[in-house]
Design an enzyme around this catalytic site. Sequence first.
Site, PDB file in Angstrom:
ATOM      1  CB  ALA A  66      -0.904  -0.011   1.222  1.00  0.00           C
ATOM      2  CD  GLU A 132       1.430  -5.148   5.883  1.00  0.00           C
ATOM      3  OE1 GLU A 132       2.381  -5.958   5.908  1.00  0.00           O
ATOM      4  OE2 GLU A 132       0.540  -5.167   5.006  1.00  0.00           O
TER       5      GLU A 132
HETATM    6  N1  CAA Z   1       4.541   3.294  -0.541  1.00  0.00           N
HETATM    7  C1  CAA Z   1       4.996   4.439  -1.110  1.00  0.00           C
HETATM    8  N2  CAA Z   1       6.153   4.532  -1.775  1.00  0.00           N
HETATM    9  C2  CAA Z   1       6.899   3.425  -1.902  1.00  0.00           C
HETATM   10  C3  CAA Z   1       6.493   2.188  -1.345  1.00  0.00           C
HETATM   11  C4  CAA Z   1       5.249   2.151  -0.655  1.00  0.00           C
HETATM   12  N3  CAA Z   1       4.785   1.028  -0.113  1.00  0.00           N
HETATM   13  N4  CAA Z   1       7.437   1.269  -1.614  1.00  0.00           N
HETATM   14  C5  CAA Z   1       8.400   1.891  -2.328  1.00  0.00           C
HETATM   15  N5  CAA Z   1       8.086   3.196  -2.500  1.00  0.00           N
HETATM   16  C6  CAA Z   1       8.861   4.205  -3.234  1.00  0.00           C
HETATM   17  C7  CAA Z   1      10.084   4.642  -2.427  1.00  0.00           C
HETATM   18  O1  CAA Z   1       9.720   5.621  -1.495  1.00  0.00           O
HETATM   19  C8  CAA Z   1      10.976   5.161  -3.525  1.00  0.00           C
HETATM   20  O2  CAA Z   1      10.522   6.453  -3.890  1.00  0.00           O
HETATM   21  P1  CAA Z   1      11.613   7.631  -4.159  1.00  0.00           P
HETATM   22  O3  CAA Z   1      12.392   7.150  -5.343  1.00  0.00           O
HETATM   23  O4  CAA Z   1      10.749   8.809  -4.442  1.00  0.00           O
HETATM   24  O5  CAA Z   1      12.425   7.715  -2.923  1.00  0.00           O
HETATM   25  C9  CAA Z   1      10.682   4.248  -4.704  1.00  0.00           C
HETATM   26  O6  CAA Z   1       9.412   3.633  -4.394  1.00  0.00           O
HETATM   27  C10 CAA Z   1      11.709   3.138  -4.864  1.00  0.00           C
HETATM   28  O7  CAA Z   1      11.846   2.431  -3.625  1.00  0.00           O
HETATM   29  P2  CAA Z   1      13.219   2.233  -2.826  1.00  0.00           P
HETATM   30  O8  CAA Z   1      14.176   3.320  -3.207  1.00  0.00           O
HETATM   31  O9  CAA Z   1      12.881   2.088  -1.394  1.00  0.00           O
HETATM   32  O10 CAA Z   1      13.715   0.869  -3.453  1.00  0.00           O
HETATM   33  P3  CAA Z   1      14.648  -0.233  -2.755  1.00  0.00           P
HETATM   34  O11 CAA Z   1      14.989  -1.210  -3.816  1.00  0.00           O
HETATM   35  O12 CAA Z   1      15.753   0.437  -2.012  1.00  0.00           O
HETATM   36  O13 CAA Z   1      13.736  -0.938  -1.658  1.00  0.00           O
HETATM   37  C11 CAA Z   1      11.735  -2.017  -0.823  1.00  0.00           C
HETATM   38  C12 CAA Z   1      12.620  -1.705  -2.066  1.00  0.00           C
HETATM   39  C13 CAA Z   1      12.482  -2.902   0.142  1.00  0.00           C
HETATM   40  C14 CAA Z   1      10.502  -2.735  -1.342  1.00  0.00           C
HETATM   41  C15 CAA Z   1      11.358  -0.694  -0.137  1.00  0.00           C
HETATM   42  O14 CAA Z   1      10.875   0.211  -1.105  1.00  0.00           O
HETATM   43  C16 CAA Z   1      10.303  -0.846   0.913  1.00  0.00           C
HETATM   44  O15 CAA Z   1      10.581  -1.314   2.002  1.00  0.00           O
HETATM   45  N6  CAA Z   1       9.037  -0.416   0.604  1.00  0.00           N
HETATM   46  C17 CAA Z   1       7.960  -0.438   1.537  1.00  0.00           C
HETATM   47  C18 CAA Z   1       7.431  -1.833   1.736  1.00  0.00           C
HETATM   48  C19 CAA Z   1       6.320  -1.841   2.763  1.00  0.00           C
HETATM   49  O16 CAA Z   1       6.483  -1.518   3.902  1.00  0.00           O
HETATM   50  N7  CAA Z   1       5.096  -2.243   2.298  1.00  0.00           N
HETATM   51  C20 CAA Z   1       3.953  -2.338   3.174  1.00  0.00           C
HETATM   52  C21 CAA Z   1       3.130  -1.092   3.080  1.00  0.00           C
HETATM   53  S1  CAA Z   1       1.857  -1.080   4.277  1.00  0.00           S
HETATM   54  C22 CAA Z   1       0.599  -2.018   3.670  1.00  0.00           C
HETATM   55  O17 CAA Z   1       0.666  -2.545   2.575  1.00  0.00           O
HETATM   56  C23 CAA Z   1      -0.571  -2.161   4.601  1.00  0.00           C
HETATM   57  C24 CAA Z   1      -1.890  -2.478   3.979  1.00  0.00           C
HETATM   58  O18 CAA Z   1      -2.182  -3.610   3.618  1.00  0.00           O
HETATM   59  C25 CAA Z   1      -2.881  -1.443   3.878  1.00  0.00           C
END
Ligand code: CAA
Length: 258
Positions: A66, A132
Site C-alpha cells: 500500500a 507492516e
Molecule cells: N509506498 C509508497 N512509496 C513506496 C512504497 C510504498 N509502499 N514502496 C516503495 N516506495 C517508493 C520509495 O519511497 C521510492 O521512492 P523515491 O524514489 O521517491 O524515494 C521508490 O518507491 C523506490 O523504492 P526504494 O528506493 O525504497 O527501493 P529499494 O529497492 O531500495 O527498496 C523495498 C525496495 C524494500 C521494497 C522498499 O521500497 C520498501 O521497504 N518499501 C515499503 C514496503 C512496505 O512496507 N510495504 C507495506 C506497506 S503497508 C501495507 O501494505 C498495509 C496495507 O495492507 C494497507
Amino acid sequence: SSKPRYIETRTDGPVGFIELNRPEVLNALNRVMVAEILASMEEFDRNDTIKVIVLSGKGRCFAAGADIDEMAEADSVEMELLNQFTDWDRLSWIKKPIIGAVHGFALGGAFELALCCDLLFAAEDAEFGFPEVLLGIMPGAGGTVRLTKLAGKTKAMEWLFTGKRILAKEARDFGIVNQLFAKEALMEETARYAHQLAKMPPLSVRYIKESVLKAVDASIYEGMQFERKNFSLLFSSADQKEGMRAFMEKRKANFKGR
Ligand code: CAA
C-alpha cells in the site's frame, strides 16, 4: 469508462490482462489504483469473451505494498470512515479465475492482492512478505487470515511478527505459489497457461472456483452441501451434455460456456 491512471489493461482473445503501472514507486497501491483494479476486474468478469484474468506488475516488481505516503498521517476514525478494504472484499466476488504473476517484491497490500488470486505464478526472484509490523501497523486486507489458512499458524506468526520475506522457493514449498519460472519466462508462461485454462468449460471452472473458495471457509458438511448444488446445476448446462456426448462419441468436446 475513462482510461485508468495507475494500471494498464489489455485483452488477448479470452484472456484479460491487468498490469499495475506505477513503477516509479514500485507500484505502491494507492486507493485510486485499487479502485481501478477492481473496476477492470469487474469489467472483465462481465465481458463474455473473457474467460481468465491475469494480474501482474510493471517495472522492477509486482508491487511494494500500500502507498505509505497516503496513510502516514491518517487516524483510526479516518481509516474506519474510508472503509477502503470494501474494494478488496469485492475481489472475492469475481467469478472468473484470476492468475497472479509475481516478479520481484509482493509486499504488504500487494502480497494480500496476490493471495486473492486463484493461481499464483512467480519468477525465481520473487519475494513475498508482510513488512507492516516494521511500520508499526499490521495487515488489514486479509493478510493475517489468508496467510494463516494457507501456510498454517506456525509460519504465519513467524512471518507476520518479523516482516521477514518469503523467497520464491519457500513460497512454492509452502503452497503459496503454484509454480516458479525464470524471470524472463514468467509472463509468457503465465499467458500460455491462461490460454489453456480459457479452453476449459467456463461454467465448470466458475463453480469449481466458487466451491474451493467456499471450502476454505466452511465446515466439511457445509462445503459438501454447496459443492453438491453446484454439481447438480452443471447438469442444466449445454456443456455438460456436450462434454459427456463427446466422450461417448470419442471426439473432442466443443465447449460454449452455456
Ligand atoms: N509506498 C509508497 N512509496 C513506496 C512504497 C510504498 N509502499 N514502496 C516503495 N516506495 C517508493 C520509495 O519511497 C521510492 O521512492 P523515491 O524514489 O521517491 O524515494 C521508490 O518507491 C523506490 O523504492 P526504494 O528506493 O525504497 O527501493 P529499494 O529497492 O531500495 O527498496 C523495498 C525496495 C524494500 C521494497 C522498499 O521500497 C520498501 O521497504 N518499501 C515499503 C514496503 C512496505 O512496507 N510495504 C507495506 C506497506 S503497508 C501495507 O501494505 C498495509 C496495507 O495492507 C494497507
